[in-house]
Enzyme design. Structure first.
Site, PDB file in Angstrom:
ATOM      1  N   LYS A 116     -24.662  57.607 -30.546  1.00 13.89           N
ATOM      2  CA  LYS A 116     -25.169  58.978 -30.700  1.00 13.89           C
ATOM      3  C   LYS A 116     -25.008  59.788 -29.435  1.00 13.89           C
ATOM      4  CE  LYS A 116     -28.393  58.744 -34.520  1.00 13.89           C
ATOM      5  NZ  LYS A 116     -29.767  58.866 -34.997  1.00 13.89           N
ATOM      6  N   LYS A 198     -19.471  54.572 -41.013  1.00 12.95           N
ATOM      7  CA  LYS A 198     -20.492  54.626 -42.072  1.00 12.95           C
ATOM      8  C   LYS A 198     -20.731  56.067 -42.532  1.00 12.95           C
ATOM      9  CE  LYS A 198     -24.467  55.267 -39.265  1.00 12.95           C
ATOM     10  NZ  LYS A 198     -25.837  55.398 -39.148  1.00 12.95           N
ATOM     11  N   LYS A 201     -25.429  61.325 -41.939  1.00 17.43           N
ATOM     12  CA  LYS A 201     -25.950  62.704 -41.990  1.00 17.43           C
ATOM     13  C   LYS A 201     -25.317  63.569 -40.921  1.00 17.43           C
ATOM     14  CE  LYS A 201     -30.381  60.985 -41.913  1.00 17.43           C
ATOM     15  NZ  LYS A 201     -31.734  60.685 -42.049  1.00 17.43           N
TER      16      LYS A 201
HETATM   17  P1  TYM Z   1     -32.167  57.099 -40.891  1.00 17.03           P
HETATM   18  O1  TYM Z   1     -32.962  58.317 -41.225  1.00 17.03           O
HETATM   19  O2  TYM Z   1     -30.973  57.264 -40.017  1.00 17.03           O
HETATM   20  O3  TYM Z   1     -31.703  56.376 -42.211  1.00 17.03           O
HETATM   21  C1  TYM Z   1     -32.611  56.063 -43.237  1.00 17.03           C
HETATM   22  C2  TYM Z   1     -32.234  54.751 -43.900  1.00 17.03           C
HETATM   23  O4  TYM Z   1     -30.941  54.847 -44.485  1.00 17.03           O
HETATM   24  C3  TYM Z   1     -30.136  53.752 -44.042  1.00 17.03           C
HETATM   25  N1  TYM Z   1     -28.738  54.198 -43.965  1.00 17.03           N
HETATM   26  C4  TYM Z   1     -27.731  53.621 -44.605  1.00 17.03           C
HETATM   27  N2  TYM Z   1     -27.681  52.560 -45.433  1.00 17.03           N
HETATM   28  C5  TYM Z   1     -26.474  52.218 -45.943  1.00 17.03           C
HETATM   29  N3  TYM Z   1     -25.335  52.894 -45.655  1.00 17.03           N
HETATM   30  C6  TYM Z   1     -25.337  53.960 -44.826  1.00 17.03           C
HETATM   31  N4  TYM Z   1     -24.213  54.627 -44.566  1.00 17.03           N
HETATM   32  C7  TYM Z   1     -26.574  54.364 -44.268  1.00 17.03           C
HETATM   33  N5  TYM Z   1     -26.929  55.371 -43.429  1.00 17.03           N
HETATM   34  C8  TYM Z   1     -28.261  55.250 -43.253  1.00 17.03           C
HETATM   35  C9  TYM Z   1     -30.690  53.418 -42.667  1.00 17.03           C
HETATM   36  O5  TYM Z   1     -30.342  52.107 -42.275  1.00 17.03           O
HETATM   37  C10 TYM Z   1     -32.174  53.590 -42.902  1.00 17.03           C
HETATM   38  O6  TYM Z   1     -32.738  52.430 -43.496  1.00 17.03           O
HETATM   39  N6  TYM Z   1     -34.901  54.936 -37.302  1.00 17.03           N
HETATM   40  C11 TYM Z   1     -34.737  55.071 -38.729  1.00 17.03           C
HETATM   41  C12 TYM Z   1     -35.981  55.585 -39.421  1.00 17.03           C
HETATM   42  C13 TYM Z   1     -37.230  54.871 -39.050  1.00 17.03           C
HETATM   43  C14 TYM Z   1     -37.664  53.639 -39.595  1.00 17.03           C
HETATM   44  C15 TYM Z   1     -38.919  53.373 -38.983  1.00 17.03           C
HETATM   45  C16 TYM Z   1     -37.122  52.769 -40.531  1.00 17.03           C
HETATM   46  C17 TYM Z   1     -38.163  55.286 -38.163  1.00 17.03           C
HETATM   47  N7  TYM Z   1     -39.186  54.402 -38.122  1.00 17.03           N
HETATM   48  C18 TYM Z   1     -39.631  52.205 -39.272  1.00 17.03           C
HETATM   49  C19 TYM Z   1     -37.846  51.598 -40.824  1.00 17.03           C
HETATM   50  C20 TYM Z   1     -39.085  51.337 -40.187  1.00 17.03           C
HETATM   51  C21 TYM Z   1     -33.607  56.048 -39.010  1.00 17.03           C
HETATM   52  O7  TYM Z   1     -33.277  56.846 -38.189  1.00 17.03           O
HETATM   53  O8  TYM Z   1     -33.113  55.975 -40.274  1.00 17.03           O
END
Ligand code: TYM
Length: 330
Positions: A116, A198, A201
């Site tokens: 990032k 991947k 967003k």
């Molecule tokens: P975030 O918002 O980037 O993504 C949310 C969830 O979507 C999954 N994900 C994917 N899965 C499969 N293929 C993809 N291309 C893909 N892109 C995203 C991510 O793995 C995630 O599960 N830090 C985390 C949010 C968070 C969190 C937590 C998660 C904050 N605190 C505590 C679990 C427990 C995040 O930025 O996810």
């Protein structure tokens, strides 16, 4: 609601951009499937979102939108808790305390930060660097047993486990050590424009992803335009056919048909026909999803988030209080 005797699941999504099929298939869909078996807590992680610059008015809307997406995906507020991270101040407080045992070397290993930040490692925010510690706080506050996430979060959940174990060793048994839950076939949905990266967003082009709010017709066009591999066989082989394997994965997960069956069905047929059919599947999925999504009222979402925070706040405060005692500030 916080069901006795059931294991606790915690997970979250950042309200920081267009939620897409990767988020849905990799995370939110499995959350929905876990609701009966577990006591589930699903968070809209707004403190994580502000680690990069956000337009305040847009962020405010996205927090509500993200919670609506959870609901439209089948998260049932009668069964599971949905809440906004910043409504429970214990998240920020525990993150600070964990910061004081997390090491620079731990965070320097985080590949997502490196990706990032790219070349801007000196100018990105301290928050972006520290974000895995906040994520650890999210998880540990609720004595979480299981954390369902996509593949890009594995390293962060592992760091959370390490931090919890280190804290327990230093201050005595305090935190439950959470398990990672990955739905392997859905854990890494790739970009439609580049199957080596991947679906994301923050991708440069909207051709990379199918947003859950994309107009179904436009999403169908993105599938038709999706990059394919050389050759013409529709077979699952991540190394030699990454693009078709990704499309097969999406097809299988949305239609509940196995990849083997799909391979059989499309034997001897070309990419064109396959993509036309997948475009239809995606269109139908989005049409149904959005029908549910657009029925949900903002005022109802606000009530659900408020009630959710009230339900989980006492658990978070109890953990925080125990932690404060352990470190000697209470
Ligand atoms: P975030 O918002 O980037 O993504 C949310 C969830 O979507 C999954 N994900 C994917 N899965 C499969 N293929 C993809 N291309 C893909 N892109 C995203 C991510 O793995 C995630 O599960 N830090 C985390 C949010 C968070 C969190 C937590 C998660 C904050 N605190 C505590 C679990 C427990 C995040 O930025 O996810």
């Amino acid at each position: 609601m916080i069901k006795e005797n059931k294991k606790t699941v915690f997970s979250g999504v950042q309200p920081s951009g267009d939620l897409h099929l990767g988020n849905y298939l990799g995370a939110i869909l499995q959350w929905a499937e876990m609701q009966d078996k577990y006591s589930c807590i699903f968070c809209v992680v707004d403190y994580h979102a502000i680690t990069v610059r956000q337009d305040p008015a847009v962020l405010r809307d996205r927090i509500i939108e993200t919670a609506k997406m959870y609901l439209a995906a089948g998260i049932n507020p009668e069964k599971s808790v949905i809440f906004q991270q910043s409504d429970v101040s214990a998240h920020a407080e525990l993150a600070w305390i964990l910061n004081c045992s997390a090491r620079i070397a731990d965070l320097n290993k985080m590949t997502q930060f490196k990706e990032k930040a790219g070349k801007n490692q000196e100018t990105v925010t301290v928050g972006l660097y520290d974000y895995p510690v906040l994520m650890a706080a999210d998880i540990l506050l609720y004595n979480t047993d299981a954390v369902p996430v996509g593949e890009d979060q594995i390293q962060h959940v592992e760091l959370c486990r390490d931090l919890a174990q280190r804290f327990n060793r230093q201050f005595g048994e305090t935190f439950k050590i959470p398990e990672l839950v990955i739905k392997e076939e859905a854990a890494r949905i790739m970009g439609l424009d580049d199957p080596a990266k991947k679906m994301s967003k923050s991708a440069a082009s909207p051709a990379n992803y199918i947003a859950l709010a994309d107009k179904p017709e436009e999403a169908a066009k993105k599938i038709i335009k999706a990059v394919t591999d050389s050759g013409k066989e529709i077979i699952f082989n991540k190394d030699n056919k990454p693009a078709i394997s990704n499309l097969l994965t999406i097809y299988s997960l949305l239609s509940d048909e196995s990849i083997k069956d799909l391979e059989k069905r499309y034997r001897g047929r070309g990419y064109g026909e396959f993509k036309e059919d997948l475009a239809e599947v995606v269109k139908e999925f989005l049409t149904d999803f959005q029908e549910r999504l657009y029925k949900i009222k903002d005022s109802d979402v606000k009530d659900i988030l408020r009630a959710g925070a009230e339900k989980v706040r006492p658990i978070a405060e109890e953990t925080l209080s125990r932690v404060k005692e352990r470190v000697g500030i209470k």
